[in-house]
Design a protein around this motif. Sequence first.
Motif, PDB file in Angstrom:
ATOM      1  N   THR A  11       1.069  -1.035  -0.006  1.00  0.00           N
ATOM      2  CA  THR A  11      -0.096  -0.086  -0.018  1.00  0.00           C
ATOM      3  C   THR A  11       0.722   1.195  -0.021  1.00  0.00           C
ATOM      4  N   GLN A  12       1.876   1.187   0.998  1.00  0.00           N
ATOM      5  CA  GLN A  12       2.709   2.311   1.027  1.00  0.00           C
ATOM      6  C   GLN A  12       3.717   2.505  -0.414  1.00  0.00           C
ATOM      7  N   ARG A  13       4.169   1.289  -0.900  1.00  0.00           N
ATOM      8  CA  ARG A  13       4.788   1.597  -2.114  1.00  0.00           C
ATOM      9  C   ARG A  13       3.795   2.215  -3.349  1.00  0.00           C
ATOM     10  N   GLU A  14       2.597   1.730  -3.195  1.00  0.00           N
ATOM     11  CA  GLU A  14       1.834   2.210  -4.164  1.00  0.00           C
ATOM     12  C   GLU A  14       1.586   3.850  -4.048  1.00  0.00           C
ATOM     13  N   GLN A  15       1.539   4.275  -2.971  1.00  0.00           N
ATOM     14  CA  GLN A  15       1.069   5.749  -2.679  1.00  0.00           C
ATOM     15  C   GLN A  15       2.189   6.189  -3.129  1.00  0.00           C
ATOM     16  N   ILE A  16       3.447   5.780  -2.659  1.00  0.00           N
ATOM     17  CA  ILE A  16       4.753   6.500  -3.208  1.00  0.00           C
ATOM     18  C   ILE A  16       4.796   6.598  -4.657  1.00  0.00           C
ATOM     19  N   LEU A  17       4.456   5.489  -5.282  1.00  0.00           N
ATOM     20  CA  LEU A  17       4.423   5.651  -6.882  1.00  0.00           C
ATOM     21  C   LEU A  17       3.581   6.629  -7.490  1.00  0.00           C
ATOM     22  N   ALA A  18       2.370   6.808  -6.715  1.00  0.00           N
ATOM     23  CA  ALA A  18       1.419   7.882  -7.006  1.00  0.00           C
ATOM     24  C   ALA A  18       2.054   9.172  -6.748  1.00  0.00           C
ATOM     25  N   ARG A  19       2.528   9.564  -5.532  1.00  0.00           N
ATOM     26  CA  ARG A  19       2.879  10.774  -5.294  1.00  0.00           C
ATOM     27  C   ARG A  19       4.105  11.405  -6.146  1.00  0.00           C
ATOM     28  N   ALA A  20       4.982  10.224  -6.463  1.00  0.00           N
ATOM     29  CA  ALA A  20       5.942  10.604  -7.239  1.00  0.00           C
ATOM     30  C   ALA A  20       5.463  10.824  -8.789  1.00  0.00           C
ATOM     31  N   ALA A  21       4.471  10.231  -9.138  1.00  0.00           N
ATOM     32  CA  ALA A  21       4.004  10.345 -10.642  1.00  0.00           C
ATOM     33  C   ALA A  21       3.321  11.765 -10.422  1.00  0.00           C
ATOM     34  N   ASP A  22       2.930  12.385  -9.614  1.00  0.00           N
ATOM     35  CA  ASP A  22       2.328  13.461  -9.459  1.00  0.00           C
ATOM     36  C   ASP A  22       3.519  14.633  -9.380  1.00  0.00           C
ATOM     37  N   LEU A  23       4.268  14.275  -8.955  1.00  0.00           N
ATOM     38  CA  LEU A  23       5.763  15.018  -8.764  1.00  0.00           C
ATOM     39  C   LEU A  23       6.495  15.451 -10.234  1.00  0.00           C
ATOM     40  N   PHE A  24       6.599  13.934 -10.833  1.00  0.00           N
ATOM     41  CA  PHE A  24       7.224  14.081 -12.017  1.00  0.00           C
ATOM     42  C   PHE A  24       6.461  14.692 -13.115  1.00  0.00           C
ATOM     43  N   ALA A  25       5.018  14.663 -13.060  1.00  0.00           N
ATOM     44  CA  ALA A  25       4.283  15.229 -13.797  1.00  0.00           C
ATOM     45  C   ALA A  25       4.347  16.677 -14.112  1.00  0.00           C
ATOM     46  N   LYS A  45      14.134  10.509   3.838  1.00  0.00           N
ATOM     47  CA  LYS A  45      14.795   9.975   2.439  1.00  0.00           C
ATOM     48  C   LYS A  45      15.302   8.351   2.730  1.00  0.00           C
ATOM     49  N   PRO A  46      15.734   8.359   3.707  1.00  0.00           N
ATOM     50  CA  PRO A  46      16.257   6.979   4.040  1.00  0.00           C
ATOM     51  C   PRO A  46      14.954   5.995   3.874  1.00  0.00           C
ATOM     52  N   SER A  47      13.905   6.318   4.492  1.00  0.00           N
ATOM     53  CA  SER A  47      12.656   5.193   4.508  1.00  0.00           C
ATOM     54  C   SER A  47      12.222   5.210   3.053  1.00  0.00           C
ATOM     55  N   LEU A  48      12.287   6.136   2.488  1.00  0.00           N
ATOM     56  CA  LEU A  48      11.780   6.208   1.021  1.00  0.00           C
ATOM     57  C   LEU A  48      12.451   5.264   0.122  1.00  0.00           C
ATOM     58  N   TYR A  49      13.833   5.075   0.533  1.00  0.00           N
ATOM     59  CA  TYR A  49      14.955   4.182  -0.233  1.00  0.00           C
ATOM     60  C   TYR A  49      14.740   2.832   0.364  1.00  0.00           C
ATOM     61  N   HIS A  50      13.998   2.644   1.333  1.00  0.00           N
ATOM     62  CA  HIS A  50      13.424   1.049   1.781  1.00  0.00           C
ATOM     63  C   HIS A  50      12.274   0.952   0.912  1.00  0.00           C
ATOM     64  N   TYR A  51      11.619   1.450   0.283  1.00  0.00           N
ATOM     65  CA  TYR A  51      10.600   1.057  -0.837  1.00  0.00           C
ATOM     66  C   TYR A  51      10.937   1.271  -2.093  1.00  0.00           C
ATOM     67  N   VAL A  52      11.845   2.095  -2.685  1.00  0.00           N
ATOM     68  CA  VAL A  52      12.212   1.875  -3.883  1.00  0.00           C
ATOM     69  C   VAL A  52      13.906   1.871  -3.911  1.00  0.00           C
ATOM     70  N   ARG A  53      14.071   1.133  -5.136  1.00  0.00           N
ATOM     71  CA  ARG A  53      15.613   0.999  -5.074  1.00  0.00           C
ATOM     72  C   ARG A  53      16.387   2.346  -5.401  1.00  0.00           C
ATOM     73  N   ASP A  54      15.939   3.081  -6.225  1.00  0.00           N
ATOM     74  CA  ASP A  54      16.501   4.322  -6.475  1.00  0.00           C
ATOM     75  C   ASP A  54      15.415   5.293  -7.360  1.00  0.00           C
ATOM     76  N   LYS A  55      15.746   6.524  -7.626  1.00  0.00           N
ATOM     77  CA  LYS A  55      14.900   7.450  -8.538  1.00  0.00           C
ATOM     78  C   LYS A  55      14.504   6.717  -9.805  1.00  0.00           C
ATOM     79  N   TYR A  56      15.565   6.123 -10.605  1.00  0.00           N
ATOM     80  CA  TYR A  56      15.175   5.850 -11.467  1.00  0.00           C
ATOM     81  C   TYR A  56      14.076   4.944 -11.718  1.00  0.00           C
ATOM     82  N   GLN A  57      14.024   3.619 -10.727  1.00  0.00           N
ATOM     83  CA  GLN A  57      13.284   2.749 -10.487  1.00  0.00           C
ATOM     84  C   GLN A  57      11.592   3.350 -10.493  1.00  0.00           C
TER      85      GLN A  57
END
Lengths: 215, 215
Positions: A11-25, A45-57
């Motif tokens: 759930t957290q991971r999907e929310q992160i993807l959604a927020r990131a998509a908003d910012l990227f857009a 930021k360290p927590s963020l990297y717990h859910y995603v490998r890196d920015k590119y991912q």
Amino acid sequence: MPRGRAPGYNTQREQILARAADLFARQGYTATSMNQVALACGVSKPSLYHYVRDKYQLLVEIAQDHVARLNTLVAEVQVMPLPPADRVRLLIARFMEVYADAQAAHRVLTEDVKFLEPADQKRVLDAQRQVVAAFAQAIAEARPDLHATPLQKPVTMLLFGMMNWMFTWHQPGGKLTHAQMAPVVADLFFGGLAAVQLPVPQPAPAIKTPQRRRA
Amino acid sequence: MPRGRAPGYNTQREQILARAADLFARQGYTATSMNQVALACGVSKPSLYHYVRDKYQLLVEIAQDHVARLNTLVAEVQVMPLPPADRVRLLIARFMEVYADAQAAHRVLTEDVKFLEPADQKRVLDAQRQVVAAFAQAIAEARPDLHATPLQKPVTMLLFGMMNWMFTWHQPGGKLTHAQMAPVVADLFFGGLAAVQLPVPQPAPAIKTPQRRRA
DNA sequence: CCTACCGATCGGTAGG
DNA sequence: CCTACCGATCGGTAGG
């Protein structure tokens, strides 16, 4: 099977993807920092990297998830027993529904695909081409005289132009909703198809439009 | 009047703007470094700064120059004595000509406008709105029944969608040139206009398209 | 004094 | 999970 992640992980991971998509857009992939993503997600930021490998991912998954969603949609409509024109109309309606629902991911898909590494870019573009091919086929079934003509692909792309462009200017709170616009797009497209002249046979006749006049 | 610049100054400056537009179009504004711009121009970075104040000014001028060019084009066509439909067709042909000729600047205008500071962004978007308004007016003259209806603006934007989108996928060396596509776009648009139903009066009837089926 | 331009390096900040 | 901090690179400018 390895020990599971914490219950809220996906759930957290999907929310992160959604927020990131908003910012990227809104800011573009490059101009968005991982600090901003972390802040928008309410994590460090360290927590963020717990859910995603890196920015590119983040970019890869946002683009792939969205284009996969479009392919799923196309596959669903393809198996429905429908008259050809109705199939195209349903494809248009469904697409605009998804676009409206995933406006951020769609913008990332169209604008930030250039930041993908060649292999990932190929995967995404191939999936996109599959979607376009499905539309082109449905259009050709509704208008058999267009099948395998030089115009089949171009008019398909013009349809995508209308659909895609809507979401670069359409405000979510605007007067016309995507549900109201879908039939307008479909009518305009089908009405227009009937009027389109079949190919110009000569190779690029360099049609000269008048240049500016001097008095 | 201050002493003039070196003779080649303006030429050099214009070439720098063109190279920068190419890089911005391919990599995005943020992902492009001034080192790359300098390299692409064959000058050192300090020399580059002799021609442009800073990176931001490059973006501002590329966007403003291009949108000004579009406005000039519109103004030229507006003063021509033409039947309404021919005026729209000429606008379409001229636009696609400019888009093909200034593909990079056009991409910068559509994708990197988000990096402009509010005041500059407003200037550019206002100029863009002027162009759209001119198209909408020409369309309404060709199709008076559409004038001041809720569809006048949306169908105008759909036309821009077709024109703009072409240049996100159109290859300069492709089979169909912009000169061949312009009449196709015009035919599709006018043919489609005749088929478009006038507005749905009820406010957002929430058209439900069928959800996925389970067997 | 001006311009045009080089090699080298500045202060700040990015992703990680 | 945070503070702190790295190697690398950014945009922009110093002296000559």
